[in-house]
Write an enzyme that holds these catalytic residues in place. Structure first.
Site, PDB file in Angstrom:
ATOM      1  N   ARG A 161     -38.890 -20.860 -63.279  1.00 33.17           N
ATOM      2  CA  ARG A 161     -37.900 -21.573 -64.163  1.00 33.17           C
ATOM      3  C   ARG A 161     -37.311 -21.650 -64.564  1.00 33.17           C
ATOM      4  O   ARG A 161     -35.516 -22.465 -64.400  1.00 33.17           O
ATOM      5  CB  ARG A 161     -37.607 -19.818 -64.910  1.00 33.17           C
ATOM      6  CG  ARG A 161     -38.753 -18.479 -64.733  1.00 33.17           C
ATOM      7  CD  ARG A 161     -39.312 -18.836 -66.299  1.00 33.17           C
ATOM      8  NE  ARG A 161     -39.835 -17.789 -66.957  1.00 33.17           N
ATOM      9  CZ  ARG A 161     -41.310 -17.301 -66.227  1.00 33.17           C
ATOM     10  NH1 ARG A 161     -42.138 -18.310 -65.879  1.00 33.17           N
ATOM     11  NH2 ARG A 161     -41.788 -16.477 -66.822  1.00 33.17           N
TER      12      ARG A 161
ATOM     13  N   SER B  88     -38.461 -12.085 -70.499  1.00 32.96           N
ATOM     14  CA  SER B  88     -37.725 -11.107 -68.950  1.00 32.96           C
ATOM     15  C   SER B  88     -36.379 -11.890 -68.767  1.00 32.96           C
ATOM     16  O   SER B  88     -35.721 -12.688 -69.246  1.00 32.96           O
ATOM     17  CB  SER B  88     -38.630 -12.234 -68.629  1.00 32.96           C
ATOM     18  OG  SER B  88     -39.882 -11.998 -68.602  1.00 32.96           O
TER      19      SER B  88
ATOM     20  N   GLU C 292     -32.338 -14.710 -66.363  1.00 37.62           N
ATOM     21  CA  GLU C 292     -33.456 -15.373 -66.945  1.00 37.62           C
ATOM     22  C   GLU C 292     -32.681 -16.197 -68.276  1.00 37.62           C
ATOM     23  O   GLU C 292     -33.110 -17.369 -68.601  1.00 37.62           O
ATOM     24  CB  GLU C 292     -34.370 -15.076 -67.119  1.00 37.62           C
ATOM     25  CG  GLU C 292     -35.995 -15.829 -67.036  1.00 37.62           C
ATOM     26  CD  GLU C 292     -36.691 -16.076 -67.447  1.00 37.62           C
ATOM     27  OE1 GLU C 292     -36.909 -17.157 -68.203  1.00 37.62           O
ATOM     28  OE2 GLU C 292     -37.335 -15.635 -68.984  1.00 37.62           O
TER      29      GLU C 292
HETATM   30  N1  EPU Z   1     -43.874  -3.546 -62.836  1.00 39.22           N
HETATM   31  C1  EPU Z   1     -43.594  -2.436 -62.537  1.00 39.22           C
HETATM   32  N2  EPU Z   1     -43.201  -1.262 -63.583  1.00 39.22           N
HETATM   33  C2  EPU Z   1     -43.291  -2.064 -65.250  1.00 39.22           C
HETATM   34  C3  EPU Z   1     -44.132  -3.582 -65.029  1.00 39.22           C
HETATM   35  C4  EPU Z   1     -44.467  -4.165 -64.030  1.00 39.22           C
HETATM   36  O1  EPU Z   1     -43.161  -2.001 -61.602  1.00 39.22           O
HETATM   37  O2  EPU Z   1     -43.254  -1.282 -65.524  1.00 39.22           O
HETATM   38  C5  EPU Z   1     -44.342  -4.473 -61.547  1.00 39.22           C
HETATM   39  C6  EPU Z   1     -45.330  -4.432 -61.481  1.00 39.22           C
HETATM   40  O3  EPU Z   1     -46.002  -3.982 -60.013  1.00 39.22           O
HETATM   41  C7  EPU Z   1     -46.451  -5.331 -62.167  1.00 39.22           C
HETATM   42  C8  EPU Z   1     -45.412  -6.523 -61.725  1.00 39.22           C
HETATM   43  O4  EPU Z   1     -43.934  -5.778 -61.434  1.00 39.22           O
HETATM   44  O5  EPU Z   1     -47.827  -5.766 -61.558  1.00 39.22           O
HETATM   45  C9  EPU Z   1     -45.294  -7.824 -62.671  1.00 39.22           C
HETATM   46  O6  EPU Z   1     -45.397  -7.015 -63.542  1.00 39.22           O
HETATM   47  P1  EPU Z   1     -45.592  -8.296 -65.234  1.00 39.22           P
HETATM   48  O7  EPU Z   1     -46.992  -8.820 -64.434  1.00 39.22           O
HETATM   49  O8  EPU Z   1     -45.703  -7.654 -66.363  1.00 39.22           O
HETATM   50  O9  EPU Z   1     -45.210  -9.656 -64.874  1.00 39.22           O
HETATM   51  P2  EPU Z   1     -43.670  -9.532 -64.703  1.00 39.22           P
HETATM   52  O10 EPU Z   1     -43.277 -10.397 -63.135  1.00 39.22           O
HETATM   53  O11 EPU Z   1     -42.422  -8.764 -64.753  1.00 39.22           O
HETATM   54  C10 EPU Z   1     -43.314 -12.701 -65.115  1.00 39.22           C
HETATM   55  C11 EPU Z   1     -42.965 -13.126 -66.090  1.00 39.22           C
HETATM   56  C12 EPU Z   1     -43.306 -13.096 -67.838  1.00 39.22           C
HETATM   57  C13 EPU Z   1     -45.159 -13.307 -67.615  1.00 39.22           C
HETATM   58  C14 EPU Z   1     -45.063 -11.923 -66.449  1.00 39.22           C
HETATM   59  C15 EPU Z   1     -46.914 -12.341 -66.370  1.00 39.22           C
HETATM   60  C16 EPU Z   1     -40.336 -13.798 -65.103  1.00 39.22           C
HETATM   61  C17 EPU Z   1     -38.863 -13.943 -65.049  1.00 39.22           C
HETATM   62  N3  EPU Z   1     -41.638 -13.364 -66.296  1.00 39.22           N
HETATM   63  O12 EPU Z   1     -42.937 -11.300 -65.521  1.00 39.22           O
HETATM   64  O13 EPU Z   1     -42.871 -14.361 -68.452  1.00 39.22           O
HETATM   65  O14 EPU Z   1     -45.108 -12.947 -69.175  1.00 39.22           O
HETATM   66  O15 EPU Z   1     -44.697 -12.706 -64.864  1.00 39.22           O
HETATM   67  O16 EPU Z   1     -47.497 -13.471 -66.484  1.00 39.22           O
HETATM   68  O17 EPU Z   1     -41.164 -14.570 -63.685  1.00 39.22           O
HETATM   69  C18 EPU Z   1     -40.660 -14.388 -69.522  1.00 39.22           C
HETATM   70  O18 EPU Z   1     -40.115 -15.476 -68.792  1.00 39.22           O
HETATM   71  O19 EPU Z   1     -39.647 -13.817 -70.855  1.00 39.22           O
HETATM   72  C19 EPU Z   1     -41.575 -13.321 -69.704  1.00 39.22           C
HETATM   73  C20 EPU Z   1     -42.062 -12.771 -70.211  1.00 39.22           C
END
Ligand code: EPU
Length: 369
Positions: free
Chosen positions: A180, A261, A365
């Protein structure tokens, strides 16, 4: 060129903050942009200046006192013949172009670009389908999702340099991309205005299915459609699967205001991770696995969503703002009437609680303006 004074920005930021700017300028070509900067005194646009894309990664904290610029440069075209910038696509063994160069104007809606590529059968952006915002901002922020970051497919970012007043194509290496992050958000902040982005795509299948349950979701979609392996599916199927996953996890800004995010996933040293792991094992038992990713050099990335959920915020609501019930990394404008102060107050409470429980500082972010 479009110029408006005292412009309401409520529809120009996906968080739906009811703010305005003193002046709003939309340019639709590189020539218009150069004209603006060559004749700045004559135009007399109020300062400071802010360049926005789709407003999908911004939190306006107040009315903006200066000029907001927005690109309406909207075209998508193949550029696989050697042009002014020396761009050339590579050819496969049979002379068939495997690497396809496609240029998109900075004002193209990012998902329109993804849909166009999928329709042409070009692989590259399908995992990034459905991300709100525009192509120029995608290259500034290095958007990422489902195991792909835009830097993986960017070849060149074409920019207007406000210091020298000329167009400058920046090779992907010069953009210094990180998680990012890019030169546009860091050392060169405010210097370049992105006018278009050239992407290196593939006409041969290159599915990237390693993130989470993307592979199983694609396989399930293939078996219900009776198609063959993922490599023969075409990028449209992967795109549809990704859109389905996003839709089930993330709120649609057209329905409830949000900026995706709100926080970055923190990257912490091993010693900080050990504190988190000890906490989790004492709470959930010795077999519990904290979700985490090796970030190299002894650092570990922990999902902010998990940390926030541990602090009890998931689905929390206070006044007009809340924490999305399916993905706590996302803050939402529940009623559409949230004020910037309400969002910032909730942000601070979340940051403090994660800090108090785990000793880890979350960083936003979303850019605060
Ligand atoms: N998780 C929880 N609780 C929840 C949801 C998720 O504990 O309610 C944990 C789970 O362990 C899950 C992990 O968080 O495996 C990762 O969750 P997710 O795959 O939804 O991804 P994220 O790391 O929360 C990142 C990006 C998103 C992108 C997703 C999918 C960032 C800041 N965000 O989110 O990007 O869609 O991966 O690749 O890196 C954005 O930038 O606006 C955005 C939505």
């Amino acid at each position: 060129m479009k110029i408006e004074y005292d412009k309401d920005l409520a529809r120009m930021n996906t968080f739906g903050m009811k703010v305005s700017c003193a002046c709003y300028v939309e340019f639709s070509s590189e020539d218009e942009l150069s004209d603006i900067f060559r004749n700045m005194e004559r135009y007399g646009f109020p300062q400071p200046f802010l360049h926005i894309g789709g407003g999908s990664n911004l939190l306006f904290t107040r009315d903006f006192p200066g000029t907001v610029f927005h690109s309406a440069i909207r075209f998508i075209r193949r550029v696989d013949v050697q042009g002014d910038s020396g761009l050339k696509a590579s050819s496969g063994a049979a002379g068939r172009p495997e690497s396809v160069l496609v240029e998109a104007g900075s004002g193209v809606l990012w998902d329109d670009f993804c849909a166009w590529c999928a329709g042409e059968g070009f692989w590259g952006p399908e995992n990034l389908s459905g991300i709100p915002g525009e192509a120029g901002a995608a290259a500034v922020q290095n958007i990422g999702a489902y195991g792909v970051e835009v830097k993986d497919i960017v070849r060149e970012v074409r920019c207007f340099d406000v210091v020298t007043g000329v167009i400058r194509p920046l090779h992907v290496k010069d953009c210094r991309y990180g998680y990012r992050d890019s030169i546009f958000k860091d050392t060169a902040k405010g210097r370049y205005v992105v006018t278009s982005v050239v992407f290196a795509l593939s006409s041969v299948p290159q599915p990237r299915l390693e993130y989470g349950h993307v592979r199983s979701a694609v396989e399930q979609a293939l078996s219900s459609s009776g198609a063959g392996p993922a490599t023969s599916s075409g990028p449209s199927l992967v795109r549809d699967v990704i859109l389905g996953i996003r839709g089930s996890k993330l709120p649609d800004p057209a329905v409830v205001g949000n900026a995706g995010s709100f926080f970055k996933n923190p990257v912490v040293p091993r010693s900080s991770y050990d504190i988190v792991e000890n906490y989790a094992k004492s709470r959930y038992g010795a077999d519990y696995e904290v979700p985490h990713f090796d970030a190299g050099s002894g650092f570990i990335k922990i999902p902010a969503a998990w940390l926030i959920e541990q602090c009890g915020w998931k689905g929390y609501r206070e006044g007009n703002v809340g924490v999305y019930e399916k993905q706590p990394i996302v803050l939402v404008n529940v009623t559409g009437k949230a004020s910037p102060d309400e969002v910032v107050a909730l942000e601070h409470k979340i940051v403090m609680s994660v800090q108090n429980l785990f000793g880890i500082t979350l960083h936003p972010e979303v850019e605060h303006i």
